[in-house]
Enzyme design. Structure first.
Site, PDB file in Angstrom:
ATOM      1  N   GLY A  11       2.164   8.748   1.381  1.00  0.00           N
ATOM      2  CA  GLY A  11       0.920   8.111   0.911  1.00  0.00           C
ATOM      3  C   GLY A  11      -0.157   8.113   1.980  1.00  0.00           C
ATOM      4  O   GLY A  11       0.012   8.691   3.059  1.00  0.00           O
ATOM      5  N   ASP A  32      10.159   8.810  -0.676  1.00  0.00           N
ATOM      6  CA  ASP A  32       8.958   8.678  -1.510  1.00  0.00           C
ATOM      7  C   ASP A  32       9.247   9.238  -2.904  1.00  0.00           C
ATOM      8  O   ASP A  32       9.961  10.232  -3.043  1.00  0.00           O
ATOM      9  CB  ASP A  32       7.788   9.470  -0.862  1.00  0.00           C
ATOM     10  N   ASN A  36       2.442   8.250  -6.445  1.00  0.00           N
ATOM     11  CA  ASN A  36       1.027   8.062  -6.081  1.00  0.00           C
ATOM     12  C   ASN A  36       0.751   8.773  -4.761  1.00  0.00           C
ATOM     13  O   ASN A  36      -0.003   8.297  -3.915  1.00  0.00           O
ATOM     14  CB  ASN A  36       0.703   6.557  -5.958  1.00  0.00           C
ATOM     15  N   SER A 125      -1.010  -7.463   3.083  1.00  0.00           N
ATOM     16  CA  SER A 125      -2.450  -7.292   2.882  1.00  0.00           C
ATOM     17  C   SER A 125      -3.182  -8.603   3.103  1.00  0.00           C
ATOM     18  O   SER A 125      -2.637  -9.671   2.827  1.00  0.00           O
ATOM     19  CB  SER A 125      -2.690  -6.795   1.443  1.00  0.00           C
ATOM     20  N   TYR A 149      -1.424  -8.189  -7.967  1.00  0.00           N
ATOM     21  CA  TYR A 149      -1.111  -7.344  -6.801  1.00  0.00           C
ATOM     22  C   TYR A 149      -0.933  -8.234  -5.565  1.00  0.00           C
ATOM     23  O   TYR A 149       0.087  -8.159  -4.883  1.00  0.00           O
ATOM     24  CB  TYR A 149      -2.223  -6.314  -6.564  1.00  0.00           C
ATOM     25  N   LYS A 153       2.495  -9.261  -3.066  1.00  0.00           N
ATOM     26  CA  LYS A 153       2.557  -9.225  -1.595  1.00  0.00           C
ATOM     27  C   LYS A 153       2.994 -10.585  -1.067  1.00  0.00           C
ATOM     28  O   LYS A 153       3.817 -10.683  -0.148  1.00  0.00           O
ATOM     29  CB  LYS A 153       1.195  -8.840  -1.006  1.00  0.00           C
ATOM     30  N   TYR A 177      -2.967  -5.957   6.310  1.00  0.00           N
ATOM     31  CA  TYR A 177      -4.071  -5.002   6.493  1.00  0.00           C
ATOM     32  C   TYR A 177      -5.363  -5.601   5.974  1.00  0.00           C
ATOM     33  O   TYR A 177      -5.363  -6.222   4.900  1.00  0.00           O
ATOM     34  CB  TYR A 177      -3.851  -3.733   5.666  1.00  0.00           C
ATOM     35  N   PRO A 296     -15.536  -9.016 -10.851  1.00  0.00           N
ATOM     36  CA  PRO A 296     -14.704 -10.220 -10.948  1.00  0.00           C
ATOM     37  C   PRO A 296     -13.557 -10.186  -9.932  1.00  0.00           C
ATOM     38  O   PRO A 296     -12.912  -9.163  -9.747  1.00  0.00           O
ATOM     39  CB  PRO A 296     -14.146 -10.154 -12.382  1.00  0.00           C
TER      40      PRO A 296
HETATM   41  C1  WQD Z   1     -14.904  -3.506  -0.607  1.00  0.00           C
HETATM   42  C2  WQD Z   1     -16.305  -4.027  -0.871  1.00  0.00           C
HETATM   43  C3  WQD Z   1     -16.703  -4.599  -3.162  1.00  0.00           C
HETATM   44  C4  WQD Z   1     -16.382  -0.458  -4.660  1.00  0.00           C
HETATM   45  C5  WQD Z   1      -9.012  -4.078  -1.899  1.00  0.00           C
HETATM   46  C6  WQD Z   1      -7.722  -4.835  -2.087  1.00  0.00           C
HETATM   47  C7  WQD Z   1      -7.012  -4.942  -0.767  1.00  0.00           C
HETATM   48  C8  WQD Z   1      -6.807  -3.559  -0.200  1.00  0.00           C
HETATM   49  C9  WQD Z   1      -8.164  -2.881  -0.010  1.00  0.00           C
HETATM   50  C10 WQD Z   1      -4.687  -2.689  -0.909  1.00  0.00           C
HETATM   51  C11 WQD Z   1     -16.337  -5.217  -1.817  1.00  0.00           C
HETATM   52  C12 WQD Z   1     -17.593  -3.428  -2.737  1.00  0.00           C
HETATM   53  C13 WQD Z   1     -16.385  -1.578  -3.840  1.00  0.00           C
HETATM   54  C14 WQD Z   1     -17.576  -0.057  -5.311  1.00  0.00           C
HETATM   55  C15 WQD Z   1     -18.736  -1.886  -4.280  1.00  0.00           C
HETATM   56  N1  WQD Z   1      -5.991  -2.775  -1.065  1.00  0.00           N
HETATM   57  N2  WQD Z   1     -17.554  -2.267  -3.649  1.00  0.00           N
HETATM   58  N3  WQD Z   1     -18.712  -0.786  -5.099  1.00  0.00           N
HETATM   59  O1  WQD Z   1     -11.696  -5.264  -2.756  1.00  0.00           O
HETATM   60  O2  WQD Z   1     -12.055  -5.640  -0.254  1.00  0.00           O
HETATM   61  O3  WQD Z   1      -9.854  -4.817  -1.049  1.00  0.00           O
HETATM   62  O4  WQD Z   1      -8.768  -2.817  -1.318  1.00  0.00           O
HETATM   63  O5  WQD Z   1      -3.993  -3.099  -0.027  1.00  0.00           O
HETATM   64  O6  WQD Z   1      -5.770  -5.572  -0.976  1.00  0.00           O
HETATM   65  O7  WQD Z   1      -8.032  -6.146  -2.533  1.00  0.00           O
HETATM   66  O8  WQD Z   1     -11.816  -3.303  -1.140  1.00  0.00           O
HETATM   67  O9  WQD Z   1     -13.054  -1.174  -1.145  1.00  0.00           O
HETATM   68  O10 WQD Z   1     -12.536  -2.299  -3.367  1.00  0.00           O
HETATM   69  O11 WQD Z   1     -14.267  -3.293  -1.868  1.00  0.00           O
HETATM   70  O12 WQD Z   1     -19.781  -2.530  -4.108  1.00  0.00           O
HETATM   71  O13 WQD Z   1     -17.625   0.946  -6.081  1.00  0.00           O
HETATM   72  O14 WQD Z   1     -17.067  -3.002  -1.500  1.00  0.00           O
HETATM   73  O15 WQD Z   1     -17.421  -5.501  -4.000  1.00  0.00           O
HETATM   74  O16 WQD Z   1     -17.384  -6.078  -1.402  1.00  0.00           O
HETATM   75  P1  WQD Z   1     -11.441  -4.859  -1.354  1.00  0.00           P
HETATM   76  P2  WQD Z   1     -12.898  -2.438  -1.939  1.00  0.00           P
END
Ligand code: WQD
Length: 344
Positions: A11, A32, A36, A125, A149, A153, A177, A296
Site C-alpha cells: 500500500g 497483502d 487496495n 490515526s 473508520y 482504530k 498518523y 460533514p
Molecule cells: C484534509 C483537509 C478537508 C479534500 C483523513 C482521515 C484520516 C487520514 C487522512 C486515514 C480537510 C479538505 C479535502 C477536498 C478539501 N486517513 N479537503 N477538498 O479528512 O484530515 O483525514 O485522511 O488514515 O484518518 O480522517 O484528510 O485530505 O480528506 O482533508 O477541501 O477535495 O482538506 O476539508 O480540511 P482528513 P483530507
C-alpha cells in the site's frame, strides 16, 4: 538480521516503509491481499532498493494463511498496515470496516500469540482524538471517534492495551498518523487512489495534471486564519522513517515491554489554501478551486505535538511542505494512471 512481516506492505504507506526498512538492513516479508494496492508497487520497491521481498498474497482475516506465513518466515516483529481507511466509505459500510480492520487485527494478534511473536507496530490515526479539545494534540488527549473508520482504530488500540495488560510481554508501538502526503523522491512509488481521491493532496495533483477540472474547498468559514481547514501534513518518507524508529525502539535488547502511542506529525498546522498555494509554487501549475459547503464530519483544525516521538523514538519529521508538494507532483506526472497503466 531481524525479519519484519509487513501487512499491507504493498500500500501507500506500507510500500514507503518497506523501502526504508530494506535500506536500513532489515529482512522484510510483505503480506497483502492487494484489495487496495498493486503488485507493481513492490516491483517498484525492488527497483528503488535493488532487493526483492518475499510476498504472501493473503487476507489478515485468514488465520490459516497467517499461521503459514509465521511458520515459514518466523518474523521478529510485525508492522500492521492492512485495513480499510476511507472515512466516507466506513459511514456507508460500517460492518465491512469492522470485519476488515477489527476482525483482521484480532486474527493477526491470535496468530502472533500462537507463533510467539510479541513485537508489533500498529498503524493508527489522529482520528482517534475526535474533535480536538485543545491543540496541539498530545497523546494523553481524550480519545473518541466521529466515524466508523475512526472507531475501528480506537477499538484496535483498546484491544492492544488489553493484550498488554493481560500479558505484559508484548512490545507494542501505536503510531497515530496525522496527514501523510507526498511520495518517494524517485517518483516510482506514491499514493494511488482507486478512483476519485477523498484526500486533499491527491485531489490537488489530479487537478494540476488536468485529470480533474477543479478542487472543491470544503468550507472557508472555519475559525482558522484563512477560514479553511487546518491539518498537520507530513511527508510519507518521514512517516516511513517513524516506523523504522518505532521498530528499533521495540527491538532494543534492553527495552522493557511496552504498549505506547506516539503522534507522527510535524507539529505545524497548514490550511487547505496554504497547501494549494505551496503546491502551485512548487509545481508551477495552477490549481483552480471553488469554495463549497463544509464536508460533514470534518474538524476545523488538527495538528500534532510530536515531542513524545522525538524524546522516546528519536524521530522528528524533517521534510518541508515544498518537498511534500514536489514529490507528490513528480509521482503524479510520472504515473498519470497510478500503477495500473504502466505495469512493467
Ligand atoms: C484534509 C483537509 C478537508 C479534500 C483523513 C482521515 C484520516 C487520514 C487522512 C486515514 C480537510 C479538505 C479535502 C477536498 C478539501 N486517513 N479537503 N477538498 O479528512 O484530515 O483525514 O485522511 O488514515 O484518518 O480522517 O484528510 O485530505 O480528506 O482533508 O477541501 O477535495 O482538506 O476539508 O480540511 P482528513 P483530507
Amino acid at each position: 538480521m531481524s525479519v519484519v512481516l509487513v501487512t499491507g506492505g504493498a500500500g501507500y504507506i506500507g510500500s514507503h516503509t518497506v523501502v526504508v526498512l530494506l535500506e536500513a538492513g532489515f529482512e522484510v516479508v510483505v503480506y497483502d491481499n492487494f484489495s487496495n494496492s498493486h503488485p507493481e508497487a513492490l516491483r517498484r520497491v525492488a527497483r528503488i532498493t535493488g532487493k526483492t521481498v518475499p510476498v504472501v498474497e493473503g487476507d489478515v482475516r485468514d488465520r490459516a494463511a497467517l499461521d503459514a506465513a509465521f511458520a515459514r518466515y518466523a518474523p521478529d516483529a510485525v508492522i500492521h498496515f492492512a485495513g480499510k481507511k476511507a472515512v466516507g466509505e466506513s459511514v456507508a459500510q460500517p460492518l465491512v470496516y469492522y470485519d476488515h480492520n477489527v476482525v483482521g487485527t484480532l486474527r493477526l494478534l491470535e496468530a502472533m500469540q500462537a507463533a510467539g511473536v510479541s513485537r508489533l507496530v500498529f498503524s493508527s490515526s489522529a482520528t482517534v482524538y475526535g474533535e480536538p479539545q485543545r491543540l496541539p494534540l498530545t497523546e494523553d488527549h481524550p480519545l473518541s471517534a466521529t466515524n466508523p473508520y475512526g472507531r475501528t482504530k480506537l477499538i484496535i488500540e483498546e484491544m492492544l492495551r488489553d493484550c498488554f495488560r493481560a500479558d505484559p510481554t508484548w512490545h507494542i508501538a501505536i503510531l497515530r498518523y496525522f496527514n501523510p502526503v507526498g511520495a518517494h523522491p524517485s517518483g516510482l512509488i506514491g499514493e494511488d487512489p482507486a478512483d476519485i481521491p477523498n484526500n486533499l493532496m491527491p485531489f490537488i495533483t489530479q487537478v494540476a495534471v488536468g485529470k480533474l477540472p477543479k478542487l472543491r474547498v470544503f468550507g472557508n468559514d472555519y475559525p482558522t486564519p484563512d477560514g479553511t481547514g487546518v491539518r498537520d501534513y507530513l511527508h510519507v518518507m518521514d512517516l516511513a522513517e517513524g516506523h523504522l524508529a518505532a521498530l528499533r525502539w521495540l527491538l532494543e535488547p534492553e527495552a522493557p515491554p511496552q504498549c505506547a502511542a506516539f503522534n507522527l506529525g510535524t507539529g505545524r498546522g497548514v490550511s487547505v489554501l496554504e497547501l494549494v498555494h505551496a503546491f502551485e509554487a512548487a509545481s508551477g501549475r495552477a490549481v483552480p478551486y471553488e469554495i463549497v459547503a463544509r464536508r460533514p464530519g470534518d474538524v476545523a483544525a488538527c495538528w500534532a505535538d510530536p515531542s513524545k516521538a522525538r524524546a522516546e523514538l528519536g524521530w522528528t519529521a524533517k521534510r518541508s511542505l515544498t518537498e511534500m508538494c514536489c514529490d507528490a507532483w513528480r509521482w503524479q506526472m510520472q504515473n498519470p494512471e497510478g500503477y495500473r497503466a504502466q505495469v512493467s
